[in-house]
Design an enzyme around this catalytic site. Structure first.
Site: not given
Length: 260
Positions: A145, A158
């Protein structure tokens, strides 16, 4: 030269690929010739996924498996080897996000994100690597990501998981590169999916923010990830190892526009 990108005879496992980005990547691998296997934790989603692949002309093999459960993963990998073939390509796609301010987040919620987004790629990779070694090589693609590089409000778990996944990618490359195993990551930017549809409505401040922050001046699509995935799954990337390919329209390269 295009033959380098063919995946004929290869068996691919894409975790969490009953819909969304995982499915788009799986369809691209199938289009290049790979046989597709995938999993989901939910039997209904597996059935829907198999049906969607079939509608696209792809005979995909779906399995119900919790990728955070080592015993279930080992059993699934053994079953795939028996029913389809030893896995050549692994895409660690399954993931979750919880958008909660850090001081409001329970430790159990933090651990759940770490478990799915970081521990699971470790568990699944560990399960497939021995077969890859026996076959003389393999490809592991971790879906990282931009949060592997950046922080942002409400995504502490995250970002921690995806930052860890970037380093797990590098370590797998370091530890198993001598066995002709390449482990790389794909770091998607902001992708237009059904989940992000409310954020992309005209006039929504987040939509304007993302477009202004992206040199490409648009959201990405799941299809934007297909070419990079095929490249990293194919022999065209045999000397690419431990790299994260950010497919973000240029966000990470851009400091942003000067305020007027």
């Amino acid at each position: 030269m295009t033959d380098q990108f063919l995946l004929n005879g290869k068996v691919a496992l894409v975790t969490g690929a009953s819909y969304g980005i995982g499915m788009a990547i799986a369809k691209a691998l199938a289009g290049a010739g790979a046989t597709i296997t995938f999993n989901d934790i939910n039997a209904e989603l597996v059935e829907k996924g198999v049906a969607e692949y079939k509608n696209s002309g792809i005979e995909a093999h779906g399995y119900v498996c919790d990728v955070t459960n080592e015993d279930q993963v080992d059993a699934m990998v053994a079953q795939i080897a028996k029913e389809v073939g030893v896995i050549d390509i692994l895409v660690n796609n399954a993931g979750i996000i919880k958008r909660i301010p850090m001081i409001e987040m329970k430790a159990s919620e933090f651990r759940q994100v770490i478990d799915v987004d970081l521990n699971a790629p470790f568990i699944v990779s560990k399960a497939v690597i021995p077969g890859m070694i026996q076959k003389g090589g393999g490809k592991i693609i971790n879906i990282c990501s931009m949060m592997s590089e950046l922080g942002r409000e409400t995504v502490s778990a995250y970002a921690a998981a995806k930052g860890g996944l970037k380093m797990l990618t590098k370590n797998i490359a370091s530890e198993y590169g001598e066995y002709n195993i390449q482990c790389n990551g794909i770091g998607p930017g902001y992708i237009a999916t059904p989940q992000t549809a409310p954020l992309r409505e005209e006039g929504h401040p987040f939509n304007s923010f993302i477009i202004a922050k992206t040199p490409a001046a648009r959201w990405g699509t799941p299809e934007d990830l297909q070419g990079p995935a095929v490249f990293l799954a194919s022999s065209a990337s045999d000397f690419v190892n431990g790299h994260v390919l950010y497919v973000d329209g240029g966000i990470l390269a851009y400091i942003g526009k000067q305020p007027k």
